[in-house]
Design an enzyme around this catalytic site. Structure first.
Site, PDB file in Angstrom:
ATOM      1  N   THR A 201       0.844  -1.194   0.000  1.00 49.60           N
ATOM      2  CA  THR A 201       0.000   0.000   0.000  1.00 49.60           C
ATOM      3  C   THR A 201       0.879   1.244   0.000  1.00 49.60           C
ATOM      4  OG1 THR A 201      -1.830  -1.091   1.084  1.00 49.60           O
ATOM      5  CG2 THR A 201      -1.564   1.251   1.581  1.00 49.60           C
ATOM      6  N   GLY A 231     -10.941  -1.987   3.480  1.00 46.10           N
ATOM      7  CA  GLY A 231     -10.016  -1.931   4.609  1.00 46.10           C
ATOM      8  C   GLY A 231      -9.970  -0.542   5.226  1.00 46.10           C
ATOM      9  N   GLY A 253      -1.101  -1.876   6.644  1.00 44.73           N
ATOM     10  CA  GLY A 253      -1.115  -3.098   7.437  1.00 44.73           C
ATOM     11  C   GLY A 253      -2.454  -3.789   7.358  1.00 44.73           C
TER      12      GLY A 253
END
Ligand code: ASP
Length: 335
Positions: A201, A231, A253
């Site tokens: 990411t 997410g 994460g």
């Protein structure tokens, strides 16, 4: 000048580093020893290119921190080394669904998109949501139609595909067939499976000459995520946060943990309520709170005085920063 540091895991923190105007991350990339030196060089070059682009915006072009965040993230979205834009990971049913958000530290204005499949640069769509609508978050078809009407680049969904990410998905599908469901962790992921553990990411935090902070994050999410899963990256307060009174934060994460622990806003709250510095704030949340519950991840933080810090509780965090005078540091692993 670029200082390259690629060392083994010890303590996953940087900072506080002074006089930083832009920091970026490329997520929890591969573990030490997985990438070839050539591949490492390519990742480092991508991070440096993003930092230099943002630096040019902030210095030569006298742009604002939002412009710098958007410029840096667009470069990382276009670079297939990273899990954002081209090179995004695949859902369990083989699609790329992209999420992004951006936040303005002046007034906490924010914009985000989730589950988009044809917007070339989701970070620009997030910014358009912030600037051109009364809303904060648009999802899937509504976000795509909005982005097209806003004049952003629309691509065929096949544009995002890379063979590396497709292979990750196939490996993950094979594991899924071989391992019983009971082995999955509560959020539906295999905790120790490399293709799901190592995401890349991207995110950026910037400070302009007017003293304004901004943050942004963009991702393809996690390999094998369920169709429709969103997410933390497009969730303000979880994956992204910026307030001139405290700091700008971008996270990466295991998103479910970042949403439940409200990581980005908690890092800001550490500074607001406890008066700690950026390093202590990010370390408290990433290592002090997430690590004990096995919430794997990392964050980068920049405050209004130009002090930058990062922390990871994993064995990697691709990140870099640039100072006002153009000095770049890029690191791939904790030290
Ligand atoms: N946080 C992202 C997500 O859960 C993944 C990542 O940062 O790598 O969608």
């Amino acid at each position: 000048m670029t200082l390259l540091v690629a060392t083994q895991f010890a303590v996953g923190n940087d900072g506080p580093v002074e006089n930083v105007i832009l920091g970026v991350h490329g997520g929890l990339g591969e573990s030490p020893g997985v990438l070839t030196p050539e591949e490492e060089k390519s990742v480092i070059a991508g991070i440096e290119k993003a930092l230099r682009a943002g630096h040019t915006v902030l210095t030569k072009k006298q742009g604002g921190s939002l412009d710098a965040v958007e410029a840096a993230i667009r470069i990382l979205e276009d670079d297939p080394n990273f899990n954002a834009g081209k090179g995004a990971v695949f859902t369990s049913d083989g699609r790329n669904e992209l999420d992004a958000s951006i936040m303005d530290g002046r007034d906490r204005k924010a914009g985000a998109v989730a589950g988009v499949t044809n917007v070339k640069n989701p970070i620009s769509a997030a910014r358009a949501v912030m600037e051109k609508t009364k809303h904060v978050l648009l999802v899937s078809k509504g976000a795509e139609e909005f982005a097209a009407k806003a004049g952003l680049d629309i691509v065929d969904p096949a544009y995002f595909r890379t063979e590396k990410r497709w292979k990750d998905l196939e490996e993950r599908r094979k594991k899924e067939r071989e391992q019983p469901q009971s082995r999955l962790d509560p959020s539906g992921f295999l905790p120790d499976e490399p293709a799901t553990r190592h995401w890349s990411t991207v995110g950026a935090v910037a400070l302009d000459t007017a003293g304004n902070l901004a943050a942004g994050t963009s991702t393809g999410g996690m390999t094998y995520k369920r169709y429709g899963r969103v997410g933390d990256s497009p969730i303000i307060g979880a994956g992204t946060f910026a307030d001139n009174a405290t700091c700008a934060v971008s996270c990466t994460g295991h998103g479910e943990f970042f949403i439940r622990w409200q990581v980005a806003s908690d890092i800001s709250a550490q500074i607001e309520y406890k008066g700690v510095d950026v390093r202590k704030a990010v370390d408290t949340v990433i290592n002090g709170k997430l690590k004990p519950v096995q919430g794997e991840g990392a964050a980068i933080v920049l405050d209004r005085k130009g002090r930058f810090a990062s922390a990871t509780n994993s064995d990697s965090l691709w990140r870099g920063w640039i100072t006002a005078d153009g000095k770049v540091v890029v690191k791939l692993y904790p030290e």
